[in-house]
Design an enzyme around this catalytic site. Structure first.
Site, short mmCIF file in Angstrom:
data_model
loop_
_atom_site.label_atom_id
_atom_site.label_comp_id
_atom_site.label_asym_id
_atom_site.label_seq_id
_atom_site.Cartn_x
_atom_site.Cartn_y
_atom_site.Cartn_z
N SER A 1 71.79 22.16 51.84
CA SER A 1 70.66 22.31 52.39
C SER A 1 70.67 21.97 53.92
O SER A 1 71.20 21.07 54.09
CB SER A 1 69.59 21.45 51.55
OG SER A 1 68.36 21.69 52.11
N TYR B 1 66.90 13.74 47.38
CA TYR B 1 67.39 15.14 47.60
C TYR B 1 68.20 15.30 48.69
O TYR B 1 69.52 16.05 48.58
CB TYR B 1 66.05 16.17 47.71
CG TYR B 1 66.45 17.70 47.84
CD1 TYR B 1 66.81 18.29 46.88
CD2 TYR B 1 66.62 18.40 49.03
CE1 TYR B 1 67.28 19.87 46.81
CE2 TYR B 1 66.92 19.69 49.44
CZ TYR B 1 67.18 20.35 48.12
OH TYR B 1 67.44 21.79 48.49
#
Ligand SMILES: NC(=O)c1ccc[n+]([C@@H]2O[C@H](COP(=O)([O-])OP(=O)(O)OC[C@H]3O[C@@H](n4cnc5c(N)ncnc54)[C@H](OP(=O)(O)O)[C@@H]3O)[C@@H](O)[C@H]2O)c1
Length: 263
Positions: free
Chosen positions: A144, A157
């Site tokens: 990401s 995350y």
């Protein structure tokens, strides 16, 4: 309709194939003639997709929870039995939780690390030796843009995705020139079911409006199969963050914090 596996056909294992990026990528990979192994929890969705993909090449479904260590070990052992040879491994399954650090439970932290880091490690451990032996293989880890600079609400995350990126870089350093490619992908905001996850209803419209079409990401990853490169950012201009970080990490941090704040 193809109904038999054959040993010359390349084989791809795609995690998180029941929706979003993995779902769209699986279609493109099957169209290339790869036999596909589709992994996620929602078996019904995977079976519907596998039936569609079988028009191009055989497709198999494995249902399992990659956020739990025990089920990860179980499903990977199962795939090793049915598909000992994997030529393309795409570690894509994942979810987030959008909340400040202190609103995450211990189980949240561990689940996020398990699915984004330890499950890929288990899968790579299972299939990299065979790739090296055959001197042919490709591992694509879907990370990401959050891996580049921790945004608001994504502490673990982002840490898990950064771990995934570092892992990919080390693998590329440790096993170069052996016919196996190691790549990671940093998508920005992509319009998928990801945003049905916990806490995302608080995400402001201004953040969401930057969302890109999932097909664009799947197509970019599909191209990576022909032209491997260590890092793929979608959209590409997000790489500018590296330049800003090189000039001033504090400046980059302020930009990301301001633009990611959900409440
Ligand atoms: N969307 C974005 O803006 C964005 C941005 C950057 C990175 N990413 C990353 O891209 C990857 C794909 O996400 P997406 O946007 O395509 O979201 P998505 O549509 O929600 O897809 C996520 C996939 O992962 C699977 N999955 C989730 N939890 C799982 C679990 N515990 N065990 C096994 N499989 C699980 C889901 O299937 P089941 O629910 O059936 O298990 C689904 O197939 C993720 O790793 C995500 O972190 C997304």
């Amino acid at each position: 309709m193809h109904d038999a596996t054959n040993n010359t056909r390349k084989k791809a294992l795609i995690t998180g194939a029941s929706s979003g990026i993995g779902y769209e990528l699986a279609k493109l990979v099957a169209q290339r003639g790869y036999e596909t192994v589709l992994l996620a929890r929602r078996k019904d969705k995977l079976e519907t997709l596998a039936a569609e993909l079988s028009e191009h090449a055989p497709s198999f479904v494995v249902a399992g929870d990659l956020a739990a260590e025990a089920t990860t070990t179980e499903v990977v052992a199962q795939i090793e039995q049915t598909h000992p040879q994997i030529d393309l491994l795409v570690n894509n399954a994942g979810f987030g939780k959008l909340a400040p650090f202190l609103e995450h439970t211990d189980a949240d932290h561990r689940g996020l690390m398990q699915i984004h880091y330890f499950a890929p490690v288990t899968l790579i451990n299972a299939f990299l030796p065979g790739m090296l032996e055959r001197q042919r293989g490709h591992i694509i880890n879907v990370a990401s843009i959050a891996a580049k600079m921790g945004p608001w609400g994504h502490s673990t995350y982002a840490a898990a995705k950064a771990a995934m990126v570092s892992l990919t870089q080390s693998l590329a350093a440790e096993y170069p020139d052996q016919g196996v490619h190691f790549n990671y992908v940093n998508p920005g905001i992509v319009v998928t079911e990801f945003f049905d996850g916990e806490g995302y209803d608080a995400m402001s419209q201004s953040v969401r409006k930057h969302g890109i079409d999932v097909h664009k990401v799947a197509r970019a990853i599909n191209k990576l199969i022909d032209k491997p490169k260590l890092e793929l950012c979608v959209p590409r201009h997000y790489r500018m963050l590296d330049w800003i970080k090189a000039i001033s990490p504090s400046w980059a941090q302020r930009i990301v914090a301001k633009n990611s704040r959900a409440r």
